[in-house]
Design a protein around this motif. Structure first.
Motif, PDB file in Angstrom:
ATOM      1  N   ASP A 170      64.089   4.336  22.262  1.00  0.00           N
ATOM      2  CA  ASP A 170      63.914   4.748  20.869  1.00  0.00           C
ATOM      3  C   ASP A 170      62.444   4.872  20.484  1.00  0.00           C
ATOM      4  O   ASP A 170      62.113   5.418  19.425  1.00  0.00           O
ATOM      5  N   ALA A 171      61.576   4.324  21.331  1.00  0.00           N
ATOM      6  CA  ALA A 171      60.137   4.378  21.058  1.00  0.00           C
ATOM      7  C   ALA A 171      59.384   4.280  22.374  1.00  0.00           C
ATOM      8  O   ALA A 171      59.844   3.630  23.331  1.00  0.00           O
ATOM      9  N   ALA A 208      59.148  15.040   9.165  1.00  0.00           N
ATOM     10  CA  ALA A 208      59.793  13.970   9.932  1.00  0.00           C
ATOM     11  C   ALA A 208      58.751  12.990  10.453  1.00  0.00           C
ATOM     12  O   ALA A 208      57.552  13.286  10.501  1.00  0.00           O
ATOM     13  N   ASP A 209      59.225  11.806  10.824  1.00  0.00           N
ATOM     14  CA  ASP A 209      58.360  10.795  11.446  1.00  0.00           C
ATOM     15  C   ASP A 209      57.106  10.508  10.625  1.00  0.00           C
ATOM     16  O   ASP A 209      55.995  10.405  11.150  1.00  0.00           O
ATOM     17  N   ALA A 238      55.271  14.661   9.699  1.00  0.00           N
ATOM     18  CA  ALA A 238      54.953  15.624  10.748  1.00  0.00           C
ATOM     19  C   ALA A 238      54.779  17.021  10.170  1.00  0.00           C
ATOM     20  O   ALA A 238      55.527  17.429   9.285  1.00  0.00           O
ATOM     21  N   TRP A 271      52.802  16.674  19.378  1.00  0.00           N
ATOM     22  CA  TRP A 271      53.788  15.725  18.859  1.00  0.00           C
ATOM     23  C   TRP A 271      53.098  14.798  17.858  1.00  0.00           C
ATOM     24  O   TRP A 271      52.121  14.138  18.175  1.00  0.00           O
ATOM     25  N   ASN A 316      51.394   4.020  13.115  1.00  0.00           N
ATOM     26  CA  ASN A 316      51.883   3.685  14.451  1.00  0.00           C
ATOM     27  C   ASN A 316      50.790   3.659  15.513  1.00  0.00           C
ATOM     28  O   ASN A 316      51.082   3.519  16.700  1.00  0.00           O
ATOM     29  N   VAL A 340      52.362  11.689  15.479  1.00  0.00           N
ATOM     30  CA  VAL A 340      52.569  10.242  15.377  1.00  0.00           C
ATOM     31  C   VAL A 340      51.875   9.779  14.102  1.00  0.00           C
ATOM     32  O   VAL A 340      50.679  10.031  13.901  1.00  0.00           O
ATOM     33  N   GLN A 371      60.035  18.548  16.481  1.00  0.00           N
ATOM     34  CA  GLN A 371      59.910  17.857  15.201  1.00  0.00           C
ATOM     35  C   GLN A 371      60.063  18.831  14.037  1.00  0.00           C
ATOM     36  O   GLN A 371      59.561  19.956  14.079  1.00  0.00           O
ATOM     37  N   VAL A 395      55.372   5.326  19.581  1.00  0.00           N
ATOM     38  CA  VAL A 395      55.826   6.683  19.295  1.00  0.00           C
ATOM     39  C   VAL A 395      57.347   6.689  19.149  1.00  0.00           C
ATOM     40  O   VAL A 395      58.074   6.634  20.151  1.00  0.00           O
ATOM     41  N   PRO A 396      57.877   6.758  17.931  1.00  0.00           N
ATOM     42  CA  PRO A 396      59.340   6.841  17.766  1.00  0.00           C
ATOM     43  C   PRO A 396      59.872   8.152  18.330  1.00  0.00           C
ATOM     44  O   PRO A 396      59.180   9.181  18.310  1.00  0.00           O
ATOM     45  N   LYS A 397      61.095   8.120  18.851  1.00  0.00           N
ATOM     46  CA  LYS A 397      61.702   9.323  19.412  1.00  0.00           C
ATOM     47  C   LYS A 397      63.214   9.200  19.339  1.00  0.00           C
ATOM     48  O   LYS A 397      63.768   8.099  19.305  1.00  0.00           O
TER      49      LYS A 397
END
Length: 535
Positions: free
Chosen positions: A291-292, A333-334, A337, A366, A372, A368, A329, A315-317
Motif C-alpha cells: 500500500d506504500a 489525488a494523493d 496531484a 508520480w 510524505n 508525492v 494519478q 509513497v502511497p499507492k
C-alpha cells in the motif's frame, strides 16, 4: 575414539582467532581491502566463522549433546580455515604451521565415529520461557497456515494468501518492531530483537517467501520513521504498519545501483504541494501488494553531493496485480496531484523466494505530497541515513531467515533418511549419512546461537559488525546445508515432488539480498576489521 572436550575447543578457537587477527593486521599494514580483495574476502569470512565458533562456546556448557555439537562445529570451522591458509601463509602474514596446535582437537572433533554418534541430535535452543512461547506461537502458525500452501505458492508463483497476512496481523506479527506508543509491542529492550529473531526463524521454516520475509517489510519503514520521521508522520504511519492496514515495500535499488546507493538516479523534484518522482527502481519486493513504498530519491540534482543529496519518501499507492500493474494519478489525488503521473510495475521472475514477487517499478512524474517526505525540511538530504537505520536489523533478520530455511531442510533430510531403505538398511544407519546430519545440525545450531548473541548486542546499541558477520557466514552456510539435505534425498531431491528443492533455491538468494556477500565482506567486514587494526 577420544571424544573432544570444550576446553580443547576453546583453546583451538583461540588459536584460530589469533591467526585471523594476525592476518587482519598484515592486511592493514601491507595493502588495502580494494587492492587485496581475495585476501580481504577470505579474512572476512574466516573472522565470521571464528566469531560464530566463539559464540557457540557458552552453548556447549549446557549439556553433553550441546558440547558435542559445539566441538563438531569448531572442528569444521578450523579445518575450513586451514584450507584457506594452506600454501598461502605468506599472503596471510602468518607462519607455516600456525594451526598445528589445533591438530589433535580437530582430529577428534572430525572423527567420523564421534560425529556419527551425534546423528539425529540437533540440541535444544535454551530459550527463556517467554521466547519459547514466541517460538511455539509462530511455529504453530507456520505449520497450520504457511506450510500447507508453501509448495503451491512456489510451484505456481502465486501470491501470498490474504489469510496469512491477516493472521499474522491478528497475532501482532507486524507490530513487533513498532513502539508501544504507536500501537505496537516494541519496548526498546532486548526482547524486541530476540522476539523478532525467534519469530523470523519459525516463519522462514514454513516458507522464506510466504512467511519469513513478510514481517520484515513494516520493520524497515518503522525504523526509518523512528530515525527521522516527524511526529505527525509517526502518528500517521506507524499504527497502520502495526495493524497491517498498510503493507510496505522498499524501493531503494536501481538497475545500475544496488549496494552503491550513493549513485542512484531516481529523482524527486519540487512542485506545488509536494514532489514529482521520475526514474526506475528494481528489486522492489512485494511492490504490487504493498500500500506504500519506502522510496529513496535524489532531491539534490548535484550528483557530487552523493549520499547528502538523497531524501526518503513514503509513497502511497493502490494495490496492484502480481503479474504487473500500471497506475495513473488523477488530478487532486494523493494530497494534490497535478494529474497524469504514472507508476508501472513489471514482475521479475526468480528461481525461488516466491510469493512476495519482486518488481521493476518505473515512475513518470508520480506526485508525492510534501507531508510524505520523511523528516520534512530537516530530513532533506538525510534519506540515506534514514534508510540505513531502516535496514539496521535487516542483516540479523536475514541470518534468522537462513536458520529457518536450514532447519526445515534438516528436518526433511532427517525424516527421509529414516524412511528411505537402500541395500536393506535405512540410509540413516549409514555412517556417511550420519556424519552429514551431525555436521548440518552443528552448523544450524551455531548459526542460531550466534544470532541470539548478536540480537543481545544490538539491544545494547552495539553489534553492527557482528550483524554483518552473522549474515555473511550463515547465509553461505544455508546453501551448503540445503544442498546436503537435497543430496540425502538422492534423485527425489532434484524432483519438485519434495519441498527440499524449494529450500535449496530459496537459500541461494540469502547471500545476495540485504547486502551481497562480496560487498558485505569487502566493504563492511574487512574494511572495519582493517581500520580497527590500524587504530
Amino acid at each position: 575414539m577420544t571424544a573432544p572436550d570444550l576446553a580443547a575447543a576453546a583453546s583451538a578457537i583461540d588459536v584460530a582467532h589469533d591467526l585471523v587477527q594476525t592476518a587482519i593486521a598484515h592486511l592493514a599494514a601491507t595493502g588495502t581491502v580494494d587492492e587485496d580483495q581475495v585476501l580481504a574476502y577470505d579474512v572476512a569470512h574466516a573472522a565470521s566463522a571464528v566469531a560464530t565458533g566463539r559464540a557457540m562456546l557458552d552453548y556447549g556448557q549446557k549439556g553433553e549433546v550441546e558440547a558435542g555439537l559445539t566441538c563438531a562445529f569448531i572442528g569444521d570451522a578450523i579445518a575450513e580455515l586451514g584450507g584457506k591458509v594452506f600454501g598461502r601463509e605468506a599472503v596471510w602474514g602468518i607462519e607455516p604451521g600456525a594451526l598445528d596446535a589445533t591438530r589433535e582437537f580437530v582430529a577428534a572433533a572430525r572423527d567420523p565415529e564421534f560425529l556419527a554418534s551425534l546423528a539425529g541430535q540437533a540440541g535444544p535452543r535454551h530459550l527463556d520461557q517467554d521466547f519459547e512461547m514466541v517460538q511455539d506461537t509462530f511455529r504453530r502458525f507456520a505449520e497450520d497456515k504457511i506450510k500447507p500452501v508453501a509448495e503451491h505458492i512456489h510451484r505456481h508463483n502465486d501470491d501470498i494468501p490474504e489469510d496469512i497476512i491477516s493472521g499474522l496481523a491478528e497475532m501482532g506479527g507486524f507490530a513487533m518492531s513498532v513502539p508501544e506508543e504507536y500501537g505496537g509491542f516494541a519496548t526498546g529492550t532486548e526482547s524486541d530483537y530476540m522476539g523478532m529473531v525467534v519469530a523470523t526463524e519459525e516463519l522462514s521454516r514454513g516458507s522464506l517467501g510466504a512467511g519469513g520475509s513478510l514481517i520484515t517489510r513494516p520493520e524497515i519503514l518503522t525504523r526509518a520513521l523512528e530515525a527521522g520521521g516527524t511526529e505527525d508522520q509517526k502518528q500517521e504511519w506507524l499504527p497502520k504498519l502495526a495493524s497491517a492496514e498498510v503493507m510496505a515495500a522498499v524501493a531503494v535499488t536501481e538497475p545500475d545501483y544496488g549496494s552503491d546507493v550513493a549513485g542512484i538516479k531516481v529523482t524527486a523534484t519540487p512542485t506545488d504541494g509536494g514532489w514529482l518522482v521520475n526514474g526506475v527502481k528494481t528489486w522492489c519486493t512485494f511492490g504490487a501488494r504493498a500500500d506504500a513504498l519506502m522510496l529513496l530519491a535524489r532531491t539534490d540534482p548535484d550528483r557530487s553531493s552523493a549520499h547528502r543529496g538523497l531524501s526518503l519518501f513514503v509513497v502511497p499507492k493502490p494495490r496492484g496485480d502480481a503479474h504487473g500493474f500500471e497506475f495513473t494519478q488523477e488530478a487532486g489525488a494523493d494530497g494534490g496531484a497535478p494529474g497524469g503521473g504514472k507508476m508501472e510495475g513489471r514482475p521479475i521472475d526468480t528461481i525461488g523466494y516466491r510469493g512476495m514477487h519482486s518488481y521493476e517499478i518505473a515512475f513518470d512524474s508520480w506526485f508525492v505530497a510534501a507531508e510524505n517526505q520523511v523528516g520534512g525540511e530537516d530530513g532533506l538530504g538525510r534519506g540515506f541515513y534514514y534508510q540505513m537505520a531502516g535496514f539496521e536489523n535487516g542483516r540479523l533478520q536475514t541470518a534468522a531467515r537462513a536458520v529457518g530455511v536450514m532447519q526445515a531442510a534438516y528436518e526433511e533430510a532427517l525424516q527421509y533418511a529414516r524412511d528411505r531403505v537402500v541395500f536393506g538398511e535405512p540410509i540413516a544407519d549409514y555412517q556417511l549419512t550420519q556424519v552429514k546430519l551431525t555436521r548440518m545440525a552443528a552448523t544450524i545450531q551455531a548459526a542460531r546461537q550466534f544470532s541470539y548473541a548478536v540480537a543481545k548486542l544490538m539491544a545494547k546499541g552495539e553489534g553492527a559488525m557482528e550483524a554483518s558477520m552473522v549474515k555473511a557466514y550463515v547465509c553461505r552456510a544455508a546453501e551448503w546445508v540445503t544442498r546436503e539435505a537435497m543430496q540425502i534425498h538422492g534423485g527425489f531431491g532434484y524432483a519438485e515432488e519434495y519441498p527440499v528443492s524449494r529450500y535449496f533455491v530459496d537459500a541461494r538468494v540469502l547471500s545476495i539480498f540485504e547486502g551481497a556477500d562480496e560487498t558485505l565482506a569487502l566493504k563492511v567486514i574487512a574494511r572495519r576489521l582493517a581500520s580497527g587494526a590500524k587504530a
